[in-house]
Design a protein around this motif. Sequence first.
Motif, PDB file in Angstrom:
ATOM      1  N   THR A  38       0.864  -1.284   0.069  1.00  0.00           N
ATOM      2  CA  THR A  38       0.040   0.036  -0.026  1.00  0.00           C
ATOM      3  C   THR A  38       0.881   1.185   0.252  1.00  0.00           C
ATOM      4  O   THR A  38       1.818   1.235   0.766  1.00  0.00           O
ATOM      5  N   TYR A  39       0.483   2.312  -1.049  1.00  0.00           N
ATOM      6  CA  TYR A  39       1.312   3.371  -0.885  1.00  0.00           C
ATOM      7  C   TYR A  39       0.344   4.495  -1.245  1.00  0.00           C
ATOM      8  O   TYR A  39      -0.630   4.199  -2.149  1.00  0.00           O
ATOM      9  N   GLU A  40       0.846   5.854  -1.484  1.00  0.00           N
ATOM     10  CA  GLU A  40       0.021   6.834  -2.055  1.00  0.00           C
ATOM     11  C   GLU A  40       0.953   7.412  -3.285  1.00  0.00           C
ATOM     12  O   GLU A  40       2.375   7.480  -2.994  1.00  0.00           O
ATOM     13  N   LEU A  41       0.134   7.485  -4.274  1.00  0.00           N
ATOM     14  CA  LEU A  41       1.058   7.977  -5.599  1.00  0.00           C
ATOM     15  C   LEU A  41       0.475   9.547  -5.825  1.00  0.00           C
ATOM     16  O   LEU A  41      -0.679   9.876  -6.067  1.00  0.00           O
ATOM     17  N   ASN A  62       4.999  10.597  -7.631  1.00  0.00           N
ATOM     18  CA  ASN A  62       6.149  10.097  -6.466  1.00  0.00           C
ATOM     19  C   ASN A  62       5.175   9.003  -5.627  1.00  0.00           C
ATOM     20  O   ASN A  62       4.230   9.287  -5.390  1.00  0.00           O
ATOM     21  N   VAL A  63       6.124   8.153  -5.390  1.00  0.00           N
ATOM     22  CA  VAL A  63       5.548   6.914  -4.307  1.00  0.00           C
ATOM     23  C   VAL A  63       5.687   7.321  -3.078  1.00  0.00           C
ATOM     24  O   VAL A  63       6.938   7.640  -2.519  1.00  0.00           O
ATOM     25  N   TYR A  64       4.610   7.258  -2.255  1.00  0.00           N
ATOM     26  CA  TYR A  64       4.892   7.873  -0.739  1.00  0.00           C
ATOM     27  C   TYR A  64       4.434   6.506  -0.141  1.00  0.00           C
ATOM     28  O   TYR A  64       3.310   6.108  -0.029  1.00  0.00           O
ATOM     29  N   PHE A  65       5.601   6.107   0.483  1.00  0.00           N
ATOM     30  CA  PHE A  65       5.631   4.921   1.489  1.00  0.00           C
ATOM     31  C   PHE A  65       4.897   5.150   2.910  1.00  0.00           C
ATOM     32  O   PHE A  65       5.487   6.073   3.513  1.00  0.00           O
ATOM     33  N   LYS A  75      22.250  12.992   0.310  1.00  0.00           N
ATOM     34  CA  LYS A  75      21.714  14.213   0.955  1.00  0.00           C
ATOM     35  C   LYS A  75      20.281  14.504   0.384  1.00  0.00           C
ATOM     36  O   LYS A  75      20.114  14.507  -0.721  1.00  0.00           O
ATOM     37  N   ASP A  76      19.394  14.573   1.372  1.00  0.00           N
ATOM     38  CA  ASP A  76      18.042  15.207   1.122  1.00  0.00           C
ATOM     39  C   ASP A  76      17.256  14.199   0.183  1.00  0.00           C
ATOM     40  O   ASP A  76      16.435  14.645  -0.590  1.00  0.00           O
ATOM     41  N   ALA A  77      17.582  12.732   0.175  1.00  0.00           N
ATOM     42  CA  ALA A  77      17.062  11.934  -0.599  1.00  0.00           C
ATOM     43  C   ALA A  77      15.666  11.304  -0.480  1.00  0.00           C
ATOM     44  O   ALA A  77      14.922  10.858  -1.261  1.00  0.00           O
ATOM     45  N   ALA A  78      15.290  11.511   0.836  1.00  0.00           N
ATOM     46  CA  ALA A  78      13.751  11.278   1.489  1.00  0.00           C
ATOM     47  C   ALA A  78      13.203  12.624   1.911  1.00  0.00           C
ATOM     48  O   ALA A  78      13.701  13.565   2.375  1.00  0.00           O
ATOM     49  N   TRP A  79      11.676  12.536   1.688  1.00  0.00           N
ATOM     50  CA  TRP A  79      11.126  13.788   2.159  1.00  0.00           C
ATOM     51  C   TRP A  79       9.675  13.414   2.636  1.00  0.00           C
ATOM     52  O   TRP A  79       9.167  12.333   2.303  1.00  0.00           O
ATOM     53  N   ILE A 112      -1.209  11.955   2.248  1.00  0.00           N
ATOM     54  CA  ILE A 112       0.290  11.596   2.466  1.00  0.00           C
ATOM     55  C   ILE A 112       0.786  11.848   3.902  1.00  0.00           C
ATOM     56  O   ILE A 112       2.219  11.644   4.035  1.00  0.00           O
ATOM     57  N   GLN A 113      -0.060  12.059   4.797  1.00  0.00           N
ATOM     58  CA  GLN A 113       0.553  12.197   6.173  1.00  0.00           C
ATOM     59  C   GLN A 113       0.918  10.876   6.571  1.00  0.00           C
ATOM     60  O   GLN A 113       0.126   9.812   6.404  1.00  0.00           O
ATOM     61  N   GLY A 114       2.107  10.834   7.220  1.00  0.00           N
ATOM     62  CA  GLY A 114       2.744   9.548   7.697  1.00  0.00           C
ATOM     63  C   GLY A 114       3.348   8.822   6.592  1.00  0.00           C
ATOM     64  O   GLY A 114       3.407   7.425   6.831  1.00  0.00           O
ATOM     65  N   HIS A 115       3.659   9.454   5.624  1.00  0.00           N
ATOM     66  CA  HIS A 115       4.412   8.850   4.397  1.00  0.00           C
ATOM     67  C   HIS A 115       5.687   9.403   4.026  1.00  0.00           C
ATOM     68  O   HIS A 115       5.715  10.534   4.215  1.00  0.00           O
TER      69      HIS A 115
END
Length: 94
Positions: free
Chosen positions: A16-19, A23-26, A64-68, A80-83
């Motif tokens: 499960t994820y948000e698109l 961008n895929v939000y895990f 650096k800064d590879a995840a947000w 996308i809260q909590g992703h």
Amino acid sequence: MARAMWNGVVLAESDTYELVEGNVYFPLESVKREVLKHSGTHTTCPWKGVASYYDVVVDGKSNKDAAWYYPEPKEAARNIQGHIAFWKGVQVER
């Protein structure tokens, strides 16, 4: 299933994820938190809100800064809260 990898290490994996905007939000629980280090970087999106960033650290190498993520997204982006999402050379498959 979606998967994020960098330097041969799986950073996140989830059915499960948000698109959003390509961008895929895990979900937070699917991310290996031990590879994330707060970077102190912040950016603002007009409709999502203020993003915070992590450096991804694997085997002593840092991306650096590879995840947000959006700690308090605006109403339009509540899904996308909590992703967490990845970029900057992190391979994301879905």
